[in-house]
Design a protein around this motif. Structure first.
Motif, PDB file in Angstrom:
ATOM      1  N   ASP A 137       0.840  -1.200   0.000  1.00 11.93           N
ATOM      2  CA  ASP A 137       0.000   0.000   0.000  1.00 11.93           C
ATOM      3  C   ASP A 137       0.879   1.256   0.000  1.00 11.93           C
ATOM      4  O   ASP A 137       1.082   1.890   1.032  1.00 11.93           O
ATOM      5  CB  ASP A 137      -0.884  -0.047   1.264  1.00 11.93           C
ATOM      6  N   LEU A 139       2.176   5.052  -0.486  1.00 12.52           N
ATOM      7  CA  LEU A 139       1.639   6.416  -0.469  1.00 12.52           C
ATOM      8  C   LEU A 139       2.478   7.184  -1.486  1.00 12.52           C
ATOM      9  O   LEU A 139       3.675   7.378  -1.286  1.00 12.52           O
ATOM     10  CB  LEU A 139       1.765   7.023   0.936  1.00 12.52           C
ATOM     11  N   PHE A 140       1.853   7.586  -2.560  1.00 13.00           N
ATOM     12  CA  PHE A 140       2.631   8.162  -3.661  1.00 13.00           C
ATOM     13  C   PHE A 140       2.805   9.678  -3.563  1.00 13.00           C
ATOM     14  O   PHE A 140       3.568  10.262  -4.323  1.00 13.00           O
ATOM     15  CB  PHE A 140       1.988   7.795  -5.010  1.00 13.00           C
ATOM     16  N   THR A 141       2.067  10.299  -2.642  1.00 17.94           N
ATOM     17  CA  THR A 141       2.228  11.751  -2.500  1.00 17.94           C
ATOM     18  C   THR A 141       3.627  12.044  -1.958  1.00 17.94           C
ATOM     19  O   THR A 141       4.045  11.442  -0.973  1.00 17.94           O
ATOM     20  CB  THR A 141       1.165  12.309  -1.530  1.00 17.94           C
ATOM     21  N   TYR A 146       5.377  10.634   4.265  1.00 16.84           N
ATOM     22  CA  TYR A 146       4.911   9.452   3.544  1.00 16.84           C
ATOM     23  C   TYR A 146       6.073   8.532   3.164  1.00 16.84           C
ATOM     24  O   TYR A 146       5.904   7.326   3.025  1.00 16.84           O
ATOM     25  CB  TYR A 146       4.115   9.854   2.300  1.00 16.84           C
ATOM     26  N   GLN A 149       6.484   6.372   6.099  1.00 15.76           N
ATOM     27  CA  GLN A 149       5.443   5.332   6.147  1.00 15.76           C
ATOM     28  C   GLN A 149       5.672   4.268   5.081  1.00 15.76           C
ATOM     29  O   GLN A 149       5.430   3.082   5.309  1.00 15.76           O
ATOM     30  CB  GLN A 149       4.071   5.968   5.990  1.00 15.76           C
TER      31      GLN A 149
END
Ligand code: SF4
Lengths: 387, 438
Positions: A137, A139-141, A146, A149
């Motif tokens: 999963d 987080l591409f931002t 992020y 994470q």
């Protein structure tokens, strides 16, 4: 001699082409020798880690011939046809003897749904023989928090792979695997340079075979072959035709490219996940492993599925400029909607710099199901000065 | 289904019987006028997607409008055909993401201030969305650019663990609902959002005020829970979904205010009085129907079409039931931001992800004595693709028949009322009346 003939006579290309066309061949040998195979859905599964675990990563791909009986039962209308066909093969048992595990990355909404549905099928219909599944999963931002994470997410995948493979993945294992993948990507970028050169030495349809074969064989062998091919192709003849760039849906086969090239064009670049985007960024080995993986997958060229319109406009402009293309074809499969929101802005930006665009949206799968497509492509090529 | 609507061919307006519905509708207009005045006076104004944790903005007193609420207003005003035409003219497809793209389309209307609903949308200075689908951030970015607003996007994560009966855990044991790292990261997201808003607006986030907002939300949702329970156990039902959707959906976007909590209380009292007095929405109620999916904003009267002929009454929609089960977070004081995180990250899971949605729908169907489910699946929204196979299966295995059909909540262009009515009538006749499913 034509480029096609040169390719057909080239030992390295012949081997890559054989793997590309017989996608199960290598994994069956690998399994016969006791190896474990990890099927992948989504383009953001870190292959480096799978290889570091001693397993073979292979892409799940659509079978254009198969019925969609299972997919039609479980999936709603708005699943795009390629994912639908991939899902069918997973659920109808086609992959039962081919893969041991499945890794799914959240590369697009429809893949997230695919994961949720597979998980639910496993829960409520356990007689369906689905492999163990891991979801990645991202987080591409692009924000520092992020990144942190994402490192945790990659760590979880790392641990899952250790469980699956029954062995510890050491830092050295990772570095060795990442070096192989970096070498492979570097070789692929040399191919890409040959395509983009003032006088292209490789056409898009050959390039697609060269890139796509990576998904079905040992990466180290792939790197060697591609490197050899990049040397050999320098002396191949120049590809003639209008220079075109392709964006939109991933092309799992060279069918569309062949059609475009038949119209008198040469596809000098693309930004989908079975094309140049695959090799756009390396693992930086001066970073610790988790950071290195996150840096590679989070900061690659923006995909149309996980980026703002402005990010896509910039990415596409740069890629098209680098390729020297005079025209851009947007080819978007039915129900693959995200890229359609980018298109008007991308078109405006490209056309403001004299690059013509042509959009094909809501396309059927496979490519041959689109009546009249060949003529429309020919018209576009002609408008760009092709024959 | 290709019949195009024109003004003369508009569907009849739905009958709305509750005072609370009339109150909310006049309050909204008054509130919107006040909001416009604040914007015109130079205050920052935010435009939010529905899944953004708006409680933060409420606590900071930043005026905002919710995208889906505004789309429903535009749709009810029958603006959709004009707006999608504008999208097409600007080179966009007009058959994508109609629910979320309505305001983007409106932003292309040069006459918006003259002919837009309620004088058109004031120019936002901030646009906030979450990445719960591939298209949302793109639409918001385009919308923000057209208004000159600053875009802010928040990430979304997918649960790895799915404990059963989320609705029982959510009020008190919300920490147990999620993977710990998901909650941790959502709290960090909230802190970032606060920092962004403080910098952008110059306003300060005050934890005391925020706790008050959270308590008010709890109060409001508590009344929705009582209302949902009351309707579930009262046969015939005192109200239908037309009443509850219209009273709850707009008030939900006012949550965290004294007005909204009081309104929810008065809604309950009004419905309770109807039940006590034996005044029922459809006295000849024979079959209780559940509506799954977003509301049909352009034709709310559709829900009432089956009452007279069959005594078939839509008594359930997610709008009231989500209020009842998904929002309450007790013990807010222990960790207020974490409590909010546990609310907003769950919305996507509860509604759109099997098994959380399917198990909840079944539990609600049983609680509400549902005889049949009508389930609208839009064709052009991947977020609303939520496992219809699993939902249908769990319901039908439990003896509750399900009709699935394709339609759009805000775009009336492809909606053929007669065809849809025929489908539901056939379903009622063959699956509910003759089906012997219960
Ligand atoms: S996919 Fe659905 S949720 Fe996402 S922008 Fe489109 S309509 Fe909205």
């Amino acid at each position: 001699m034509s480029i096609r003939k040169c390719a057909e006579n080239n030992t390295a290309f012949r081997r890559l082409n054989d793997v590309y066309r017989n996608r199960e061949k290598e994994l069956l040998i690998f399994r016969e020798n006791g190896g474990k195979v990890v099927g992948e859905i989504g383009c953001d599964v870190p292959d480096e880690l799978v290889i570091a675990a001693g397993m073979l990563p292979v892409r799940i791909y659509a079978d254009r011939e198969s019925s969609l009986e299972e997919a039609d039962k479980y999936l709603e209308l708005s699943f795009d046809p390629v994912i639908k066909a991939q899902f069918e093969k997973l659920v109808n048992g086609s992959y039962n003897d081919l893969i041991d595990f499945l890794a799914v990355s959240n590369s697009t909404d429809v893949i997230i749904r695919t994961y949720l549905y597979l998980r639910e099928i496993k829960r409520i219909e356990p007689d369906k023989l689905l492999p163990p599944v891991e979801f990645i999963d991202w987080l591409f931002t692009r924000k520092p928090m992020y990144k942190t994470q994402n490192e945790k997410t990659v760590k979880r995948f790392w641990e899952t792979l250790e469980e699956w493979s029954g062995r510890k993945i050491t830092q050295e294992d990772f570095i060795a695997a990442a070096e192989i993948c970096n070498k492979d990507r570097a070789a692929l970028r040399r191919i890409s340079e040959l395509r983009r050169a003032h006088k292209p030495r490789i056409t898009g349809s050959e390039a697609l075979v060269i890139i796509g074969s990576a998904f079905f064989m040992h990466r180290s062998e792939h790197a060697e072959l591609v490197s050899q091919l990049a040397d050999d192709a320098k002396s191949w003849p120049e590809a003639e035709g209008v220079r075109l760039f392709l964006t939109g849906s991933a092309q799992e086969s060279a069918e569309l490219y062949t059609l475009i090239e038949k119209s008198g064009a040469v596809v000098v670049g693309e930004d989908h996940d079975w094309g140049d985007r695959f090799s756009s960024r390396d693992c930086n080995l001066s970073y610790p492993p988790l950071q290195s993986i996150v840096d590679c997958y989070m900061l690659r060229d923006f995909s149309s599925k996980k980026a703002l319109v402005s990010e896509r406009v910039k990415t596409l402009d740069e890629a098209v400029d680098a390729s020297g293309a005079r025209g851009v074809i947007f080819y978007i499969n039915a129900y693959e909607e995200a890229a359609s929101w980018d298109y008007p802005s991308e078109k405006k930006s490209l056309e403001s710099r004299g690059i013509l665009t042509k959009a094909f949206v809501k396309m059927s799968y496979p490519v041959s199901a689109n009546v009249g497509l060949e003529d429309k492509i020919r018209e576009f090529t002609k408008a760009l000065g092709g024959v | 289904m290709n019949e195009r609507k024109n003004a003369a061919n508009e569907p009849p307006r739905a009958r709305k019987s509750l005072k609370a519905t009339a109150v909310v509708s006049s309050y909204q207009k008054e509130w919107f006028t006040g909001l416009r005045a604040r914007v015109e006076a130079g205050e920052d104004f935010a435009y939010l997607n529905a899944d953004v944790p708006m409680e933060i903005l409420r606590a900071m007193d930043i005026p905002f409008v919710v995208n889906q609420w505004w789309a429903a207003i535009c749709s009810a005003k029958r603006m959709a055909p004009k707006y999608y035409g504008l999208l097409k003219e600007a080179g966009y497809r007009d058959d994508l993401c109609s629910y979320c793209a309505t305001a983007l389309a409106e932003s292309l209307d040069p006459d918006d201030k003259l002919s837009g609903p309620w004088g058109g949308l004031p120019n936002p200075t901030i646009a906030i969305t979450r990445l719960t689908c591939d298209c949302q951030s793109k639409i918001f970015e385009l919308f923000a650019a057209n208004h000159g607003a600053e875009l802010y996007v928040m990430e979304n994560t997918v649960p790895r663990s799915t404990p059963s009966k989320w609705w029982e855990l959510a009020p008190d044991r919300w920490e147990d609902l999620y993977d710990k790292d998901r909650l941790d990261s959502a709290v960090e997201d909230l802190r970032e959002l606060i920092a962004f808003l403080e910098t952008k607006t110059g306003k300060k986030f005050d934890m005391k005020k925020f706790i008050e907002v959270m308590e008010l939300v709890n109060e409001q949702e508590y009344w929705y829970k009582k209302t949902r329970d009351l309707i579930a156990e009262t046969r015939p039902a005192p109200v239908t979904v037309v009443d509850t959707i219209n009273a709850v959906m707009p008030a939900q976007w006012q949550r965290g205010t004294r007005w909204a909590a009081d309104h929810a209380g008065s809604l309950y009292e009004e419905i309770k009085a109807l039940a006590d007095e034996g005044r029922f929405a459809v006295p000849n109620e024979k079959h209780r129907l559940m509506w799954l999916g977003r509301g049909i904003w352009h034709d709310l009267a559709f829900y009432q079409r089956f009452e007279e002929k069959y005594g078939a009454v839509f008594v359930w929609s997610m709008y009231l039931a989500m209020g009842a089960d998904a929002y309450i977070r007790n013990n807010v004081q222990s960790d207020p931001l974490r409590a909010l995180a546990s609310r907003y990250i769950g919305m996507e899971d509860f509604l759109h992800m099997p098994p959380w949605n399917s198990e909840w729908f079944l539990s609600e169907a049983r609680r509400n004595h549902i005889d049949g489910v009508v389930y609208m699946v839009p064709e052009n929204c991947m977020q609303a693709v939520e496992g219809s196979y699993f939902i249908k299966k769990i319901m039908e295995d439990a003896g509750i028949p399900v009709l699935i059909f394709k339609a759009d909540p805000v775009d009336a262009r492809e909606w053929n009322r007669e065809t849809m009515t025929g489908l539901v009538e056939d379903f009622i006749e063959t699956r509910i009346i003759m089906g012997g499913n219960k």
